[in-house]
Design a protein around this motif. Structure first.
Motif, PDB file in Angstrom:
ATOM      1  N   ASP A   1      55.164 103.653  -5.265  1.00  0.00           N
ATOM      2  CA  ASP A   1      55.830 104.294  -4.089  1.00  0.00           C
ATOM      3  C   ASP A   1      57.240 104.674  -4.188  1.00  0.00           C
ATOM      4  OD1 ASP A   1      53.304 104.041  -2.858  1.00  0.00           O
ATOM      5  OD2 ASP A   1      53.589 101.808  -2.240  1.00  0.00           O
ATOM      6  N   TYR A   2      57.809 103.605  -5.002  1.00  0.00           N
ATOM      7  CA  TYR A   2      59.496 104.088  -4.993  1.00  0.00           C
ATOM      8  C   TYR A   2      59.887 103.253  -6.196  1.00  0.00           C
ATOM      9  CZ  TYR A   2      59.682 105.126  -0.175  1.00  0.00           C
ATOM     10  OH  TYR A   2      59.745 105.611   0.962  1.00  0.00           O
ATOM     11  N   VAL A   3      60.851 103.827  -6.930  1.00  0.00           N
ATOM     12  CA  VAL A   3      61.703 103.430  -8.010  1.00  0.00           C
ATOM     13  C   VAL A   3      63.141 103.253  -7.492  1.00  0.00           C
ATOM     14  CG1 VAL A   3      62.810 103.798 -10.348  1.00  0.00           C
ATOM     15  CG2 VAL A   3      60.379 103.838  -9.924  1.00  0.00           C
ATOM     16  N   VAL A   4      63.694 102.111  -7.356  1.00  0.00           N
ATOM     17  CA  VAL A   4      65.198 101.818  -7.071  1.00  0.00           C
ATOM     18  C   VAL A   4      65.875 101.705  -8.467  1.00  0.00           C
ATOM     19  CG1 VAL A   4      66.781 100.221  -5.789  1.00  0.00           C
ATOM     20  CG2 VAL A   4      64.414 100.517  -4.905  1.00  0.00           C
ATOM     21  N   ILE A   5      66.821 102.619  -8.561  1.00  0.00           N
ATOM     22  CA  ILE A   5      67.856 102.575  -9.941  1.00  0.00           C
ATOM     23  C   ILE A   5      68.917 101.883  -9.407  1.00  0.00           C
ATOM     24  CG2 ILE A   5      68.694 104.140 -11.511  1.00  0.00           C
ATOM     25  CD1 ILE A   5      66.722 106.077 -11.030  1.00  0.00           C
ATOM     26  N   GLY A   6      69.277 100.668  -9.798  1.00  0.00           N
ATOM     27  CA  GLY A   6      70.580 100.076  -9.612  1.00  0.00           C
ATOM     28  C   GLY A   6      70.021  98.616  -9.048  1.00  0.00           C
ATOM     29  N   GLY A   7      70.667  97.607  -9.691  1.00  0.00           N
ATOM     30  CA  GLY A   7      70.336  96.245  -9.292  1.00  0.00           C
ATOM     31  C   GLY A   7      71.390  95.375  -8.742  1.00  0.00           C
ATOM     32  N   ALA A   8      72.274  96.145  -7.942  1.00  0.00           N
ATOM     33  CA  ALA A   8      73.352  95.241  -7.481  1.00  0.00           C
ATOM     34  C   ALA A   8      73.251  95.314  -5.922  1.00  0.00           C
ATOM     35  CB  ALA A   8      74.693  95.925  -7.883  1.00  0.00           C
TER      36      ALA A   8
ATOM     37  N   ILE B   1      59.789  99.098  -8.038  1.00  0.00           N
ATOM     38  CA  ILE B   1      60.370  98.217  -8.886  1.00  0.00           C
ATOM     39  C   ILE B   1      61.600  98.510  -8.805  1.00  0.00           C
ATOM     40  CG2 ILE B   1      59.958 100.021 -10.662  1.00  0.00           C
ATOM     41  CD1 ILE B   1      59.423  97.693 -12.716  1.00  0.00           C
ATOM     42  N   VAL B   2      62.707  97.681  -9.338  1.00  0.00           N
ATOM     43  CA  VAL B   2      64.132  97.877  -9.221  1.00  0.00           C
ATOM     44  C   VAL B   2      64.639  98.119 -10.791  1.00  0.00           C
ATOM     45  CG1 VAL B   2      66.485  97.062  -8.792  1.00  0.00           C
ATOM     46  CG2 VAL B   2      64.729  96.703  -7.209  1.00  0.00           C
ATOM     47  N   ILE B   3      65.169  98.976 -11.203  1.00  0.00           N
ATOM     48  CA  ILE B   3      65.496  99.066 -12.611  1.00  0.00           C
ATOM     49  C   ILE B   3      67.043  99.104 -12.806  1.00  0.00           C
ATOM     50  CG2 ILE B   3      63.195 100.057 -13.520  1.00  0.00           C
ATOM     51  CD1 ILE B   3      64.479 102.887 -13.597  1.00  0.00           C
ATOM     52  N   ASP B   4      67.323  98.505 -13.807  1.00  0.00           N
ATOM     53  CA  ASP B   4      68.942  98.280 -14.085  1.00  0.00           C
ATOM     54  C   ASP B   4      69.134  98.780 -15.543  1.00  0.00           C
ATOM     55  OD1 ASP B   4      71.558  97.434 -12.212  1.00  0.00           O
ATOM     56  OD2 ASP B   4      71.743  96.797 -14.333  1.00  0.00           O
ATOM     57  N   GLY B   5      70.299  99.132 -15.708  1.00  0.00           N
ATOM     58  CA  GLY B   5      70.671  99.168 -17.355  1.00  0.00           C
ATOM     59  C   GLY B   5      71.437  98.125 -18.136  1.00  0.00           C
ATOM     60  N   GLU B   6      71.742  97.052 -17.103  1.00  0.00           N
ATOM     61  CA  GLU B   6      72.316  95.956 -17.928  1.00  0.00           C
ATOM     62  C   GLU B   6      71.232  95.092 -18.110  1.00  0.00           C
ATOM     63  OE1 GLU B   6      75.471  95.825 -18.458  1.00  0.00           O
ATOM     64  OE2 GLU B   6      76.366  97.135 -17.091  1.00  0.00           O
ATOM     65  N   LYS B   7      71.803  93.885 -18.874  1.00  0.00           N
ATOM     66  CA  LYS B   7      70.515  92.828 -19.301  1.00  0.00           C
ATOM     67  C   LYS B   7      70.556  91.713 -18.291  1.00  0.00           C
ATOM     68  CE  LYS B   7      71.830  94.008 -24.291  1.00  0.00           C
ATOM     69  NZ  LYS B   7      70.812  94.656 -24.290  1.00  0.00           N
TER      70      LYS B   7
ATOM     71  N   ILE C   1      65.114 105.916  -5.081  1.00  0.00           N
ATOM     72  CA  ILE C   1      66.321 105.495  -4.515  1.00  0.00           C
ATOM     73  C   ILE C   1      67.463 105.222  -5.505  1.00  0.00           C
ATOM     74  CG2 ILE C   1      67.437 103.880  -2.967  1.00  0.00           C
ATOM     75  CD1 ILE C   1      64.736 103.218  -1.708  1.00  0.00           C
ATOM     76  N   ILE C   2      68.484 105.914  -5.312  1.00  0.00           N
ATOM     77  CA  ILE C   2      69.617 105.940  -6.402  1.00  0.00           C
ATOM     78  C   ILE C   2      70.631 104.942  -5.736  1.00  0.00           C
ATOM     79  CG2 ILE C   2      71.348 106.989  -7.773  1.00  0.00           C
ATOM     80  CD1 ILE C   2      68.660 108.004  -8.298  1.00  0.00           C
ATOM     81  N   ALA C   3      70.758 103.772  -6.457  1.00  0.00           N
ATOM     82  CA  ALA C   3      71.549 102.800  -5.932  1.00  0.00           C
ATOM     83  C   ALA C   3      72.738 102.323  -7.080  1.00  0.00           C
ATOM     84  CB  ALA C   3      71.052 101.693  -5.333  1.00  0.00           C
ATOM     85  N   THR C   4      73.112 103.349  -7.787  1.00  0.00           N
ATOM     86  CA  THR C   4      74.206 103.071  -8.965  1.00  0.00           C
ATOM     87  C   THR C   4      75.508 102.708  -8.611  1.00  0.00           C
ATOM     88  OG1 THR C   4      74.228 105.415  -9.055  1.00  0.00           O
ATOM     89  CG2 THR C   4      72.572 104.297 -10.511  1.00  0.00           C
ATOM     90  N   GLY C   5      75.924 102.862  -7.192  1.00  0.00           N
ATOM     91  CA  GLY C   5      77.167 102.537  -6.989  1.00  0.00           C
ATOM     92  C   GLY C   5      78.204 103.740  -7.096  1.00  0.00           C
ATOM     93  N   PRO C   6      79.613 103.252  -6.947  1.00  0.00           N
ATOM     94  CA  PRO C   6      80.648 104.425  -7.121  1.00  0.00           C
ATOM     95  C   PRO C   6      81.231 104.462  -8.369  1.00  0.00           C
ATOM     96  CG  PRO C   6      81.280 102.494  -5.794  1.00  0.00           C
ATOM     97  CD  PRO C   6      80.093 102.173  -6.130  1.00  0.00           C
TER      98      PRO C   6
ATOM     99  N   PHE D   1      69.744 107.988  -1.554  1.00  0.00           N
ATOM    100  CA  PHE D   1      71.153 107.295  -1.978  1.00  0.00           C
ATOM    101  C   PHE D   1      71.316 106.117  -1.296  1.00  0.00           C
ATOM    102  CE2 PHE D   1      70.755 111.505  -4.117  1.00  0.00           C
ATOM    103  CZ  PHE D   1      71.235 111.180  -5.158  1.00  0.00           C
ATOM    104  N   ILE D   2      72.152 104.977  -1.809  1.00  0.00           N
ATOM    105  CA  ILE D   2      72.639 104.000  -1.209  1.00  0.00           C
ATOM    106  C   ILE D   2      73.738 103.633  -1.866  1.00  0.00           C
ATOM    107  CG2 ILE D   2      70.929 102.370  -2.225  1.00  0.00           C
ATOM    108  CD1 ILE D   2      72.024 102.059   1.574  1.00  0.00           C
ATOM    109  N   GLY D   3      74.733 102.927  -1.018  1.00  0.00           N
ATOM    110  CA  GLY D   3      76.042 102.508  -1.796  1.00  0.00           C
ATOM    111  C   GLY D   3      77.204 103.363  -2.289  1.00  0.00           C
ATOM    112  N   LEU D   4      76.982 104.583  -1.742  1.00  0.00           N
ATOM    113  CA  LEU D   4      77.862 105.353  -2.326  1.00  0.00           C
ATOM    114  C   LEU D   4      79.288 105.382  -1.283  1.00  0.00           C
ATOM    115  CD1 LEU D   4      75.981 108.961  -2.263  1.00  0.00           C
ATOM    116  CD2 LEU D   4      76.800 107.396  -4.048  1.00  0.00           C
TER     117      LEU D   4
END
Length: 348
Positions: A3-10, A28-34, A122-127, A315-318
Motif C-alpha cells: 500500500d505504501y513505501v515510506v522512504i526515510g527512517g528518521a 515498509i519503511v526503507i532507509d539508506g543507512e545501516k 511517502i518521501i521522508a528524507t528530510g531537508p 512528502f513529510i519533514g520538509l
C-alpha cells in the motif's frame, strides 16, 4: 504490491509509519543507512537538541527522559530504535533509493539490488541532502584540511594550527564555540554576526514553552506572520553568540570571497595561516531521483501540506512544509496527523 513505501527512517518517516500502522496498511519503511537513527549519530559528537524532552515526542510514544532535559544525538537515536520496536514498524535498512517512478498501478521504487512495487510513496528524507561547499574550496592547497560540518565530529579531526569556521547558523556557531572555548587555537569566523541569540531558558520557562504560548512554531507559511518569520534571519538558540565572538582567540572576518592555495581571501583581508576549515554552509535539496516531480525555486517539491502534484506521492519533514516546526522532531507530528487524515479520506 504494498500500500505504501515510506522512504526515510528518521522522525518524519517513523511518524507516518505510526499512522499507517494504525490504519492497518501494508507498508515498509526503507532507509539508506545501516541503522535507525544514523542520520543523527552522524552529526558532531557534542550535538544536543535545542528542544527539551517534553517537546520531542513522536505520536504514540513519549521521549523517555526527564522534563527540561536536552537530549543528545545518541538519546534521539535510541528513542527512534525504541519507537520501531514498540510499534513493530517494518524497516528495511541499507537500502538507498535511486529512483521513484509512477506506472499504471502505482510506483516502482528502485534501489541498488532491487525494486519495490507500491500503490503510494511517502518521501521522508528530510531537508539535509547534499552538503554545500562554496566553489572556491577546490582552489585550496591539500595542506589545508577542509570538511563540511556534516562530517565534523570533534576537534581531534583537525590538524595543528589556525582554523576557520564559515557559516553563521546554529551549526556554525556551535562548532565555533567548540573549537575556540579552550583558547589554545586561533579561530577565524566568516559568517553573519548580526544574528539574534536566544537563551534556552527565560523567566523560569524554556524557550519552547514561550514559543508554544505565542504560537511561533504554529503559524502557517501562507499567513502574513509565517511569511515574515520565514523571510527573516533565524535566531541561534542556546548559544551565546556575543560571548563567543568576544573571545580573544576568535577573529571575525567578512564574507569569504575566494581562495588560492593557502590564501583565503575575505572581503577586507587575505590570510595564509589557516590550516583547517569547517564549512558550516548548509545543504542543497536533491529530489532529481523522483520522475515527473515539480520543484519550486529552491529545489523543493511543490506541494500543499505534503500532497504533491503526482497522485499517490506524498512528502513529510520538509522545511517550512506548513509551519516553522515542520522539519523539527517535535513539530513533525502535526503534519503527519494531517497527512494521515488526507490518506484516510482518500481511501473512503
Amino acid at each position: 504490491m504494498l500500500d505504501y513505501v515510506v522512504i526515510g527512517g528518521a522522525q518524519a518517516g517513523l511518524s507516518m509509519a505510526y499512522h499507517l500502522k494504525q490504519m492497518d496498511k501494508k507498508f515498509i519503511v526503507i532507509d539508506g543507512e545501516k541503522e535507525i537513527g544514523a542520520s543523527w549519530l552522524n552529526r558532531w559528537d557534542s550535538l544536543k537538541l535545542f528542544t527539551p524532552t517534553e517537546y520531542n515526542h513522536l505520536p504514540g510514544l513519549k521521549f523517555d527522559a526527564p522534563k527540561g532535559h536536552y537530549p543528545t544525538k545518541v538519546e534521539v537515536s535510541n528513542y527512534f530504535k525504541n519507537y520501531v520496536s514498540e510499534f513493530k514498524i517494518p524497516v528495511q535498512l541499507d537500502t538507498l533509493v535511486t529512483s521513484v517512478r509512477k506506472n499504471e498501478n502505482g510506483f516502482y521504487v528502485t534501489y541498488k539490488g532491487g525494486e519495490i512495487e507500491t500503490k503510494n510513496v511517502i518521501i521522508a528524507t528530510g531537508p539535509f541532502h547534499i552538503p554545500y561547499t562554496p566553489p572556491c574550496h577546490t582552489k585550496l592547497s591539500e595542506s589545508v584540511l577542509q570538511m563540511h560540518s556534516n562530517f565534523y565530529k570533534n576537534e581531534s579531526q583537525l590538524q595543528n594550527g589556525d582554523a576557520l569556521v564559515v557559516g553563521g547558523g546554529d551549526s556554525g556557531y556551535q562548532i565555533l564555540n567548540e573549537l575556540s572555548k579552550d583558547g589554545n587555537r586561533t579561530v577565524y569566523f566568516s559568517g553573519n554576526t548580526n544574528v539574534k541569540s536566544l537563551p534556552q531558558q527565560f523567566l523560569g520557562k524554556t524557550l519552547w514553552w514561550w514559543f508554544t504560548l505565542i504560537g511561533f512554531l504554529s503559524y502557517s507559511k501562507y499567513s502574513w506572520i509565517g511569511k515574515k518569520i520565514n523571510s527573516s534571519i533565524q535566531p541561534v538558540i542556546g548559544t551565546d553568540v556575543k560571548e563567543i565572538l568576544s573571545r580573544k582567540n576568535v577573529i571575525v572576518q567578512g564574507r569569504t570571497k575566494d581562495a588560492l592555495k593557502t590564501d583565503i581571501i575575505f572581503e577586507n583581508k587575505t590570510i595564509s595561516t589557516i590550516k583547517n576549515i569547517v564549512w558550516a554552509t548548509g545543504y542543497r535539496p536533491n529530489f532529481n531521483w523522483i520522475e515527473g516531480l515539480e520543484l519550486d525555486g529552491d529545489g523543493y517539491p511543490k506541494n500543499y501540506r505534503g500532497v504533491s502534484n503526482i497522485d499517490g506521492l506524498y512528502f513529510i519533514g520538509l522545511p517550512w512544509m506548513f509551519t516553522r516546526g515542520s522539519a523539527t522532531l517535535g513539530g513533525v507530528s502535526k503534519d503527519a496527523s494531517y497527512l494521515a487524515d488526507i490518506i484516510s479520506k482518500k481511501q473512503e
